[in-house]
Design an enzyme around this catalytic site. Sequence first.
Site, PDB file in Angstrom:
ATOM      1  N   HIS A   7      11.201  -8.237 -14.008  1.00 25.62           N
ATOM      2  CA  HIS A   7      10.620  -6.886 -14.108  1.00 25.62           C
ATOM      3  C   HIS A   7       9.101  -6.823 -14.470  1.00 25.62           C
ATOM      4  O   HIS A   7       8.678  -7.043 -15.300  1.00 25.62           O
ATOM      5  CB  HIS A   7      11.301  -5.911 -14.817  1.00 25.62           C
ATOM      6  CG  HIS A   7      11.129  -4.431 -14.596  1.00 25.62           C
ATOM      7  ND1 HIS A   7      11.501  -3.543 -13.671  1.00 25.62           N
ATOM      8  CD2 HIS A   7       9.746  -3.598 -14.967  1.00 25.62           C
ATOM      9  CE1 HIS A   7      11.070  -2.411 -13.702  1.00 25.62           C
ATOM     10  NE2 HIS A   7      10.000  -2.460 -14.378  1.00 25.62           N
ATOM     11  N   GLY A  46       3.170   6.201  -2.163  1.00 22.90           N
ATOM     12  CA  GLY A  46       4.584   6.576  -2.111  1.00 22.90           C
ATOM     13  C   GLY A  46       5.518   5.745  -2.589  1.00 22.90           C
ATOM     14  O   GLY A  46       6.737   5.509  -2.028  1.00 22.90           O
ATOM     15  N   HIS A  61       9.675  -1.361  -9.591  1.00 20.36           N
ATOM     16  CA  HIS A  61       9.756  -2.641  -9.698  1.00 20.36           C
ATOM     17  C   HIS A  61       9.044  -3.388  -8.669  1.00 20.36           C
ATOM     18  O   HIS A  61       9.323  -2.910  -7.278  1.00 20.36           O
ATOM     19  CB  HIS A  61      11.279  -3.204  -9.675  1.00 20.36           C
ATOM     20  CG  HIS A  61      11.669  -4.542  -9.831  1.00 20.36           C
ATOM     21  ND1 HIS A  61      12.629  -5.024 -11.024  1.00 20.36           N
ATOM     22  CD2 HIS A  61      11.074  -5.378  -9.247  1.00 20.36           C
ATOM     23  CE1 HIS A  61      12.598  -6.274 -10.649  1.00 20.36           C
ATOM     24  NE2 HIS A  61      11.991  -6.558  -9.818  1.00 20.36           N
ATOM     25  N   HIS A 115       7.683  -4.788  -5.366  1.00 17.71           N
ATOM     26  CA  HIS A 115       8.312  -5.306  -4.017  1.00 17.71           C
ATOM     27  C   HIS A 115       7.724  -5.327  -3.008  1.00 17.71           C
ATOM     28  O   HIS A 115       6.536  -4.688  -2.814  1.00 17.71           O
ATOM     29  CB  HIS A 115       9.709  -4.480  -3.907  1.00 17.71           C
ATOM     30  CG  HIS A 115       9.387  -3.045  -3.770  1.00 17.71           C
ATOM     31  ND1 HIS A 115       9.312  -2.168  -5.142  1.00 17.71           N
ATOM     32  CD2 HIS A 115       9.205  -2.094  -2.470  1.00 17.71           C
ATOM     33  CE1 HIS A 115       8.927  -1.007  -4.595  1.00 17.71           C
ATOM     34  NE2 HIS A 115       8.976  -0.915  -3.276  1.00 17.71           N
ATOM     35  N   HIS A 156       7.672  -5.155   1.131  1.00 16.19           N
ATOM     36  CA  HIS A 156       8.355  -4.825   2.349  1.00 16.19           C
ATOM     37  C   HIS A 156       7.887  -5.893   3.339  1.00 16.19           C
ATOM     38  O   HIS A 156       6.939  -6.193   3.903  1.00 16.19           O
ATOM     39  CB  HIS A 156       8.069  -3.549   2.892  1.00 16.19           C
ATOM     40  CG  HIS A 156       8.301  -2.477   2.018  1.00 16.19           C
ATOM     41  ND1 HIS A 156       9.303  -1.573   2.235  1.00 16.19           N
ATOM     42  CD2 HIS A 156       7.763  -1.800   0.873  1.00 16.19           C
ATOM     43  CE1 HIS A 156       9.362  -0.528   1.259  1.00 16.19           C
ATOM     44  NE2 HIS A 156       8.330  -0.902   0.426  1.00 16.19           N
TER      45      HIS A 156
HETATM   46  P1  AMP Z   1       8.841   1.978  -1.906  1.00 16.40           P
HETATM   47  O1  AMP Z   1       8.941   3.276  -1.462  1.00 16.40           O
HETATM   48  O2  AMP Z   1       7.737   1.129  -1.494  1.00 16.40           O
HETATM   49  O3  AMP Z   1       8.898   2.012  -3.497  1.00 16.40           O
HETATM   50  O4  AMP Z   1      10.021   1.333  -1.489  1.00 16.40           O
HETATM   51  C1  AMP Z   1      11.486   1.254  -1.994  1.00 16.40           C
HETATM   52  C2  AMP Z   1      12.396   1.009  -0.870  1.00 16.40           C
HETATM   53  O5  AMP Z   1      13.580   0.741  -1.406  1.00 16.40           O
HETATM   54  C3  AMP Z   1      12.424   2.084   0.264  1.00 16.40           C
HETATM   55  O6  AMP Z   1      12.150   1.723   1.547  1.00 16.40           O
HETATM   56  C4  AMP Z   1      13.925   2.407   0.090  1.00 16.40           C
HETATM   57  O7  AMP Z   1      14.631   2.818   1.357  1.00 16.40           O
HETATM   58  C5  AMP Z   1      14.563   1.139  -0.597  1.00 16.40           C
HETATM   59  N1  AMP Z   1      15.724   1.378  -1.324  1.00 16.40           N
HETATM   60  C6  AMP Z   1      16.221   2.225  -2.226  1.00 16.40           C
HETATM   61  N2  AMP Z   1      17.329   2.074  -2.712  1.00 16.40           N
HETATM   62  C7  AMP Z   1      17.817   0.895  -2.109  1.00 16.40           C
HETATM   63  C8  AMP Z   1      18.981   0.208  -2.220  1.00 16.40           C
HETATM   64  N3  AMP Z   1      19.987   0.703  -3.219  1.00 16.40           N
HETATM   65  N4  AMP Z   1      19.235  -0.969  -1.274  1.00 16.40           N
HETATM   66  C9  AMP Z   1      18.237  -1.024  -0.620  1.00 16.40           C
HETATM   67  N5  AMP Z   1      17.096  -0.605  -0.553  1.00 16.40           N
HETATM   68  C10 AMP Z   1      16.916   0.657  -1.141  1.00 16.40           C
HETATM   69 ZN    ZN Z   2      13.213  -4.053 -12.414  1.00 16.30          ZN
END
Ligand code: AMP
Ligand code: ZN
Length: 113
Positions: A46, A92, A97, A99, A101
């Site tokens: 994390h 946004g 954590h 990530h 895309h």
């Molecule tokens: P961000 O807005 O860049 O923080 O991206 C977070 C992403 O996590 C969003 O695109 C959500 O649709 C996705 N998300 C949230 N919860 C889950 C979940 N349980 N499984 C898969 N994706 C998720």
């Molecule tokens: Zn985490």
Amino acid sequence: MENCLFCKIASGDIPSSKVYEDENVFAFRDIAPQAPVHILVIPKTHFASAGEVTPENSALVAKCFEAIAKIAVQEKLDTGFRVISNCGPDAGQTVPHIHFHILAGKKLGEKMV
Ligand code: AMP
Ligand code: ZN
């Protein structure tokens, strides 16, 4: 980290549609896809965002990008893909954590998603 959604997904405590996993990295399909292919790539360790990359954790960012290259082959993203990492409220970011895309599967807009 306790109470982190993506830590719980990486550990398997919360189910996900897994695409790829290795020692350091976990990848799964976004629950609300914004393109025909929408995959999230996370380090298993994390830290919150691109704004918290340090000499101690930057190798994990590199591991994520190694995984992204493998996923691109695995998912046959031959015609291209986009990698985005949102950092903080103005971008946004909803899950604190880090990530990445992966967006693919259609001709993406030339500027942003
Ligand atoms: P961000 O807005 O860049 O923080 O991206 C977070 C992403 O996590 C969003 O695109 C959500 O649709 C996705 N998300 C949230 N919860 C889950 C979940 N349980 N499984 C898969 N994706 C998720
Ligand atoms: Zn985490």
